[in-house]
Design an enzyme around this catalytic site. Structure first.
Site, mmCIF file in Angstrom:
data_model
loop_
_atom_site.group_PDB
_atom_site.id
_atom_site.type_symbol
_atom_site.label_atom_id
_atom_site.label_comp_id
_atom_site.label_asym_id
_atom_site.label_seq_id
_atom_site.Cartn_x
_atom_site.Cartn_y
_atom_site.Cartn_z
ATOM 1 N N LYS A 167 -22.002 -14.579 -43.407
ATOM 2 C CA LYS A 167 -23.030 -13.842 -42.666
ATOM 3 C C LYS A 167 -23.249 -12.428 -43.224
ATOM 4 C CE LYS A 167 -22.346 -16.352 -38.281
ATOM 5 N NZ LYS A 167 -22.089 -16.202 -36.828
ATOM 6 N N TYR B 9 -31.006 -21.428 -35.452
ATOM 7 C CA TYR B 9 -30.224 -21.257 -34.217
ATOM 8 C C TYR B 9 -30.981 -21.726 -32.968
ATOM 9 C CZ TYR B 9 -26.161 -18.838 -36.230
ATOM 10 O OH TYR B 9 -25.002 -18.531 -36.910
ATOM 11 N N THR C 228 -14.781 -17.874 -32.093
ATOM 12 C CA THR C 228 -16.054 -17.157 -32.233
ATOM 13 C C THR C 228 -15.858 -15.641 -32.145
ATOM 14 O OG1 THR C 228 -17.096 -19.033 -31.141
ATOM 15 C CG2 THR C 228 -18.420 -17.042 -31.348
ATOM 16 N N ARG D 8 -12.256 -14.974 -39.205
ATOM 17 C CA ARG D 8 -12.887 -14.098 -38.216
ATOM 18 C C ARG D 8 -11.927 -13.006 -37.732
ATOM 19 N NH1 ARG D 8 -16.293 -18.890 -35.175
ATOM 20 N NH2 ARG D 8 -18.295 -18.487 -36.184
ATOM 21 N N ASN E 95 -19.408 -11.856 -36.866
ATOM 22 C CA ASN E 95 -18.124 -12.549 -37.012
ATOM 23 C C ASN E 95 -17.981 -13.266 -38.354
ATOM 24 O OD1 ASN E 95 -19.887 -14.607 -36.480
ATOM 25 N ND2 ASN E 95 -18.795 -15.436 -34.711
ATOM 26 N N HIS F 248 -20.302 -18.733 -40.311
ATOM 27 C CA HIS F 248 -20.751 -19.840 -39.461
ATOM 28 C C HIS F 248 -20.201 -21.129 -40.049
ATOM 29 C CE1 HIS F 248 -23.402 -22.818 -37.542
ATOM 30 N NE2 HIS F 248 -23.486 -23.347 -38.754
ATOM 31 N N GLU G 260 -27.707 -29.398 -40.650
ATOM 32 C CA GLU G 260 -27.670 -28.026 -41.183
ATOM 33 C C GLU G 260 -27.664 -28.019 -42.709
ATOM 34 O OE1 GLU G 260 -25.371 -26.087 -37.323
ATOM 35 O OE2 GLU G 260 -24.386 -26.051 -39.276
#
Ligand code: ATP
Ligand code: MG
Length: 140
Positions: free
Chosen positions: A11, A51, A93, A104, A114, A117, A128
């Site tokens: 991310k 999302y 998460t 994380r 975080n 994914h 995905e």
């Protein structure tokens, strides 16, 4: 246990802190192979589509803005029980609740920022993966 494929995203908080290599080595050390990978920046509407399942939740708009705010690295990981294995390597998460030694916990900054994914089921992994990759881009 059968070989599986799962979709992973490094991310914006992690790409902007130059953590791509450090995160990839966590996957490789755990025996997951990176069989496709590319760097890109999502538009807000692409992030909203990715999302979609979270539409309506309090964090949805902020999450989509964040995911479009800087480049990400999307990748296909392959290995035994890869969907669950990747979730284990990522940790909970919220980095504050994640076990020491997970990505994380070690790299995440907040529940939103975080760092990674990972697909949450084999069915979603297929959806995905095809959101980001064509068959030609996945090389075992
Ligand atoms: P991911 O889908 O990114 O692998 P996850 O499956 O652990 O994470 P989800 O519940 O699917 O968690 O949430 C998707 C993402 O939305 C989280 O990774 C996080 O970035 C963000 N998020 C989840 N819950 C919150 C929250 N309460 N506040 C802010 N952001 C959140
Ligand atoms: Mg999820």
């Amino acid at each position: 246990m059968l070989e599986q494929r799962t979709l992973s995203i490094i991310k914006p908080d992690a790409t902007s802190r130059n953590l791509v290599g450090a995160i990839n080595s966590r996957f490789e050390q755990a025996g997951l192979r990176i069989i496709a990978q590319k760097r890109l920046q999502l538009t807000k509407s692409q992030a909203e589509k990715f999302y979609e399942v979270h539409r309506g939740k309090a964090f949805y708009n902020s999450l989509c803005e964040y995911m479009a705010s800087a480049p990400i690295v999307v990748q296909v990981l392959c290995g035994e029980d890869a969907v669950a294995e990747n979730r284990k390597i990522m940790g909970s998460t919220n980095p504050a609740n994640a076990e020491v030694g997970t990505i994380r916990r070690d790299f995440g900054q907040s529940i939103e920022h975080n760092s990674v994914h990972g697909s949450d089921s084999l069915e979603n992994a297929e959806i995905e993966i095809s959101f980001f990759f064509s068959q030609l881009e996945i090389v075992e």
